[in-house]
Design a protein around this motif. Structure first.
Motif, mmCIF file in Angstrom:
data_model
loop_
_atom_site.group_PDB
_atom_site.id
_atom_site.type_symbol
_atom_site.label_atom_id
_atom_site.label_comp_id
_atom_site.label_asym_id
_atom_site.label_seq_id
_atom_site.Cartn_x
_atom_site.Cartn_y
_atom_site.Cartn_z
ATOM 1 N N LEU A 1 -19.831 -11.624 -22.154
ATOM 2 C CA LEU A 1 -19.024 -12.511 -22.908
ATOM 3 C C LEU A 1 -17.659 -11.564 -23.075
ATOM 4 C CD1 LEU A 1 -18.284 -14.964 -24.740
ATOM 5 C CD2 LEU A 1 -19.174 -13.595 -26.575
ATOM 6 N N ALA A 2 -16.683 -11.919 -22.525
ATOM 7 C CA ALA A 2 -15.382 -11.210 -22.552
ATOM 8 C C ALA A 2 -14.488 -11.296 -23.688
ATOM 9 C CB ALA A 2 -14.564 -11.616 -21.061
ATOM 10 N N VAL A 3 -13.750 -10.407 -24.262
ATOM 11 C CA VAL A 3 -12.736 -10.786 -25.262
ATOM 12 C C VAL A 3 -11.346 -10.076 -24.953
ATOM 13 C CG1 VAL A 3 -12.235 -10.256 -27.692
ATOM 14 C CG2 VAL A 3 -14.879 -10.572 -27.126
ATOM 15 N N ASP A 4 -10.545 -10.749 -24.952
ATOM 16 C CA ASP A 4 -9.178 -10.398 -24.602
ATOM 17 C C ASP A 4 -8.113 -10.760 -25.876
ATOM 18 O OD1 ASP A 4 -7.016 -9.259 -23.389
ATOM 19 O OD2 ASP A 4 -6.714 -11.225 -22.493
ATOM 20 N N THR A 5 -7.004 -9.946 -26.216
ATOM 21 C CA THR A 5 -6.126 -10.481 -27.032
ATOM 22 C C THR A 5 -4.732 -10.303 -26.504
ATOM 23 O OG1 THR A 5 -6.062 -8.222 -27.947
ATOM 24 C CG2 THR A 5 -7.512 -9.569 -28.903
ATOM 25 N N GLU A 6 -4.008 -11.169 -27.076
ATOM 26 C CA GLU A 6 -2.452 -10.903 -26.547
ATOM 27 C C GLU A 6 -1.766 -10.645 -27.915
ATOM 28 O OE1 GLU A 6 -1.336 -11.264 -23.575
ATOM 29 O OE2 GLU A 6 -3.492 -11.945 -22.961
ATOM 30 N N THR A 7 -0.902 -9.665 -27.891
ATOM 31 C CA THR A 7 -0.054 -9.058 -29.006
ATOM 32 C C THR A 7 1.313 -9.123 -29.011
ATOM 33 O OG1 THR A 7 -0.024 -6.869 -28.211
ATOM 34 C CG2 THR A 7 -2.203 -7.509 -29.555
#
Length: 94
Positions: free
Chosen positions: A46-52
């Motif tokens: 289960l991958a998690v990524d963010t854009e900031t």
């Protein structure tokens, strides 16, 4: 500045022929996302990524704009400014 990531701007931009991308835009979407997430507990990844807004987390204007959760061929995109509670709940629970 990049355009907002939406269903419309994603259309035709990326070669996602084997990938389903869902956007959390409504309470019904939140409920579908939570159901999908509970089904994914048995998955190996289960991958998690963010854009900031930038790289300097100490900058006064720094914000997390989007969070993405996904597997090899499914992804959910959540606007953190619109739905901060669901993102926090996922990070604390899973």
């Amino acid at each position: 500045m990049h355009p907002a990531l939406t269903r419309e701007t994603l259309q035709g931009e990326l070669p996602l022929t084997d990938t389903t991308v869902e956007f959390v835009d409504s309470l019904d979407d939140v409920l579908r996302f939570r159901e999908w997430l509970s089904d994914s507990r048995g998955r190996s990844v289960l991958a998690v990524d963010t854009e900031t807004t930038g790289l300097d987390t100490y900058d006064r204007g720094f914000r997390i704009r989007l969070a993405q959760f996904g597997t090899e061929n499914e992804a959910w995109v959540i606007n953190c400014e619109k739905w901060p509670g669901i993102v926090r709940e996922v990070m604390e629970t899973y």
